[in-house]
Scaffold this motif. Structure first.
Motif, PDB file in Angstrom:
ATOM      1  N   VAL A  58      45.058  49.570  49.948  1.00 18.68           N
ATOM      2  CA  VAL A  58      44.083  49.072  49.469  1.00 18.68           C
ATOM      3  C   VAL A  58      44.765  48.806  47.849  1.00 18.68           C
ATOM      4  CG1 VAL A  58      42.196  49.889  51.295  1.00 18.68           C
ATOM      5  CG2 VAL A  58      42.588  51.231  48.428  1.00 18.68           C
ATOM      6  N   ASN A  59      45.211  50.138  47.136  1.00 16.65           N
ATOM      7  CA  ASN A  59      46.262  49.456  45.812  1.00 16.65           C
ATOM      8  C   ASN A  59      47.540  48.710  46.351  1.00 16.65           C
ATOM      9  OD1 ASN A  59      43.950  50.638  44.866  1.00 16.65           O
ATOM     10  ND2 ASN A  59      45.285  52.793  44.462  1.00 16.65           N
ATOM     11  N   SER A  60      47.682  48.448  47.608  1.00 16.75           N
ATOM     12  CA  SER A  60      48.726  47.565  47.836  1.00 16.75           C
ATOM     13  C   SER A  60      48.285  46.400  47.363  1.00 16.75           C
ATOM     14  CB  SER A  60      50.129  47.997  48.745  1.00 16.75           C
ATOM     15  OG  SER A  60      50.958  46.727  49.232  1.00 16.75           O
ATOM     16  N   ALA A  61      48.838  45.288  46.361  1.00 16.19           N
ATOM     17  CA  ALA A  61      48.466  43.855  46.421  1.00 16.19           C
ATOM     18  C   ALA A  61      49.646  42.880  47.829  1.00 16.19           C
ATOM     19  CB  ALA A  61      48.634  43.296  45.272  1.00 16.19           C
ATOM     20  N   PRO A  62      50.131  42.888  48.213  1.00 17.69           N
ATOM     21  CA  PRO A  62      50.764  42.305  48.893  1.00 17.69           C
ATOM     22  C   PRO A  62      50.529  43.373  50.960  1.00 17.69           C
ATOM     23  CG  PRO A  62      52.875  43.811  47.467  1.00 17.69           C
ATOM     24  CD  PRO A  62      51.303  43.937  46.691  1.00 17.69           C
ATOM     25  N   GLN A  63      50.258  43.924  50.860  1.00 17.10           N
ATOM     26  CA  GLN A  63      49.111  44.399  52.182  1.00 17.10           C
ATOM     27  C   GLN A  63      47.964  43.933  52.232  1.00 17.10           C
ATOM     28  OE1 GLN A  63      49.561  48.634  53.121  1.00 17.10           O
ATOM     29  NE2 GLN A  63      51.631  49.237  52.555  1.00 17.10           N
ATOM     30  N   VAL A  64      47.424  43.903  51.054  1.00 14.74           N
ATOM     31  CA  VAL A  64      46.103  43.600  50.648  1.00 14.74           C
ATOM     32  C   VAL A  64      45.589  42.288  51.213  1.00 14.74           C
ATOM     33  CG1 VAL A  64      43.302  43.396  49.688  1.00 14.74           C
ATOM     34  CG2 VAL A  64      44.694  45.179  49.686  1.00 14.74           C
ATOM     35  N   HIS A  65      47.265  40.994  50.741  1.00 11.29           N
ATOM     36  CA  HIS A  65      46.818  40.236  50.324  1.00 11.29           C
ATOM     37  C   HIS A  65      47.318  39.458  52.642  1.00 11.29           C
ATOM     38  CE1 HIS A  65      47.715  39.146  45.869  1.00 11.29           C
ATOM     39  NE2 HIS A  65      46.247  39.554  46.341  1.00 11.29           N
ATOM     40  N   VAL A  92      46.964  34.498  43.294  1.00 11.72           N
ATOM     41  CA  VAL A  92      46.340  34.537  44.718  1.00 11.72           C
ATOM     42  C   VAL A  92      45.720  36.346  44.005  1.00 11.72           C
ATOM     43  CG1 VAL A  92      45.968  35.409  47.107  1.00 11.72           C
ATOM     44  CG2 VAL A  92      47.649  33.655  46.072  1.00 11.72           C
ATOM     45  N   SER A  93      45.028  36.868  44.316  1.00 15.47           N
ATOM     46  CA  SER A  93      43.774  37.961  44.135  1.00 15.47           C
ATOM     47  C   SER A  93      43.111  38.134  45.369  1.00 15.47           C
ATOM     48  CB  SER A  93      42.901  37.576  42.535  1.00 15.47           C
ATOM     49  OG  SER A  93      42.052  38.301  42.818  1.00 15.47           O
ATOM     50  N   ALA A  94      42.701  39.512  45.508  1.00 14.55           N
ATOM     51  CA  ALA A  94      42.455  40.798  46.208  1.00 14.55           C
ATOM     52  C   ALA A  94      41.552  41.688  45.425  1.00 14.55           C
ATOM     53  CB  ALA A  94      43.495  40.835  46.944  1.00 14.55           C
ATOM     54  N   GLY A  95      41.259  41.037  43.773  1.00 16.77           N
ATOM     55  CA  GLY A  95      40.420  41.863  43.218  1.00 16.77           C
ATOM     56  C   GLY A  95      38.879  41.868  43.791  1.00 16.77           C
ATOM     57  N   GLU A  96      38.370  42.374  42.395  1.00 18.62           N
ATOM     58  CA  GLU A  96      36.867  42.986  43.458  1.00 18.62           C
ATOM     59  C   GLU A  96      36.376  41.935  43.148  1.00 18.62           C
ATOM     60  OE1 GLU A  96      33.233  46.052  42.168  1.00 18.62           O
ATOM     61  OE2 GLU A  96      34.522  46.641  41.299  1.00 18.62           O
ATOM     62  N   ASP A  97      36.086  41.334  42.302  1.00 19.18           N
ATOM     63  CA  ASP A  97      35.468  40.099  42.547  1.00 19.18           C
ATOM     64  C   ASP A  97      36.456  38.959  43.205  1.00 19.18           C
ATOM     65  OD1 ASP A  97      34.138  40.147  39.940  1.00 19.18           O
ATOM     66  OD2 ASP A  97      36.209  39.055  38.354  1.00 19.18           O
ATOM     67  N   ALA A  98      37.398  38.527  43.724  1.00 18.74           N
ATOM     68  CA  ALA A  98      37.570  37.925  44.672  1.00 18.74           C
ATOM     69  C   ALA A  98      36.656  38.757  46.035  1.00 18.74           C
ATOM     70  CB  ALA A  98      39.057  38.196  44.709  1.00 18.74           C
ATOM     71  N   ILE A  99      37.401  39.953  46.493  1.00 19.57           N
ATOM     72  CA  ILE A  99      36.659  39.649  47.414  1.00 19.57           C
ATOM     73  C   ILE A  99      35.045  40.499  47.911  1.00 19.57           C
ATOM     74  CG2 ILE A  99      36.459  42.180  49.457  1.00 19.57           C
ATOM     75  CD1 ILE A  99      39.211  43.364  48.306  1.00 19.57           C
ATOM     76  N   THR A 100      34.330  40.397  46.592  1.00 21.07           N
ATOM     77  CA  THR A 100      33.427  39.928  46.477  1.00 21.07           C
ATOM     78  C   THR A 100      32.847  38.759  46.608  1.00 21.07           C
ATOM     79  OG1 THR A 100      32.879  42.474  44.789  1.00 21.07           O
ATOM     80  CG2 THR A 100      30.755  40.757  45.494  1.00 21.07           C
TER      81      THR A 100
END
Length: 230
Positions: A58-65, A92-100
């Motif tokens: 979950v801390n890997s941006a490429p994997q989450v993206h 592109v973001s997969a931070g908390e705001d984006a996921i929320t």
């Protein structure tokens, strides 16, 4: 302005004493909290991996993206505060705001919703472990800084000590606060700051109008009144 500086000088001895004393940690409670959070992180990670169909960091941006915007085909979220690329696109973001934001668009309980929620929960568990379990001590206590009247609204701020130790003691999550024992002869107080701005507004209006109904509004408990619903 003179009153502001007068208050600043008045608060300095108190803040110096707080920083000098620091906060003790009950190592037994800290150990138990660490075990609980580690066990929860393992369970949450296994559940997330099962839903995703493969292990996901979950801390890997490429994997989450790749998971969110590739395999699941969710609409890409962008970091509006980020730097644009040569084509003028925001990152592109997969931070908390984006996921929320993505969670709001998905049906609660659906597989996609569970995956999004799982990413946040695993991240939060890891944050608790990395930021609050095993805080570095100095002289057997956790050190920190307290700065009075440090913001535009004259609030106190907190942060690590001048030597980079400790943490922001104003943002310790509730589950972690149990590891800080109350010093003998002292009390830990937690003020109710819910809807604080609305309460202050009501008090100011009451001072002008002396309307008892307004004062009663300011005194209501959070579960009795929500100013966002009116």
């Amino acid at each position: 302005m003179a009153t502001l500086y007068s208050n600043f000088r008045r608060y300095l001895p108190l803040t110096f004493e707080m920083m000098k004393r620091g906060l003790e940690i009950d190592e037994e409670v800290e150990g138990r909290l660490g075990e609980v959070v580690r066990e929860a992180e393992v369970v949450l990670q296994k559940h997330l991996d099962s839903l995703a169909g493969s292990p996901i960091n979950v801390n890997s941006a490429p994997q989450v993206h790749a998971l969110l915007y590739g395999r699941l085909g969710l609409p890409k979220q962008h970091n509006r505060g980020g730097k644009r690329d040569e084509d003028g696109h925001l990152p592109v973001s997969a931070g908390e705001d984006a996921i929320t934001t993505l969670m709001i668009k998905e049906e609660a309980g659906s597989e996609v919703h569970q995956i999004l929620e799982g990413i946040l929960l695993v991240r939060r568990a890891r944050k608790l472990l990395s930021s609050y379990i095993g805080l570095e001590r100095e002289g057997g206590v956790v050190r920190y800084t307290i700065t009075p009247l440090a913001t535009e609204t004259f609030r106190f701020t907190s942060g690590k000590s001048a030597f980079g130790l400790g943490a922001n003691m104003q943002t310790i999550p509730k589950p972690m606060r149990a590891m800080f024992p109350v010093p003998p002869g002292r009390l830990f107080l937690q003020p109710d700051l819910s809807q604080a701005e609305a309460r202050i507004d009501y008090l100011l209006v009451y001072m002008l109008t002396q309307d008892q109904w307004i004062l009663d509004k300011a005194r209501l408990r959070p579960d009795e009144y929500d100013q966002h619903t009116e």
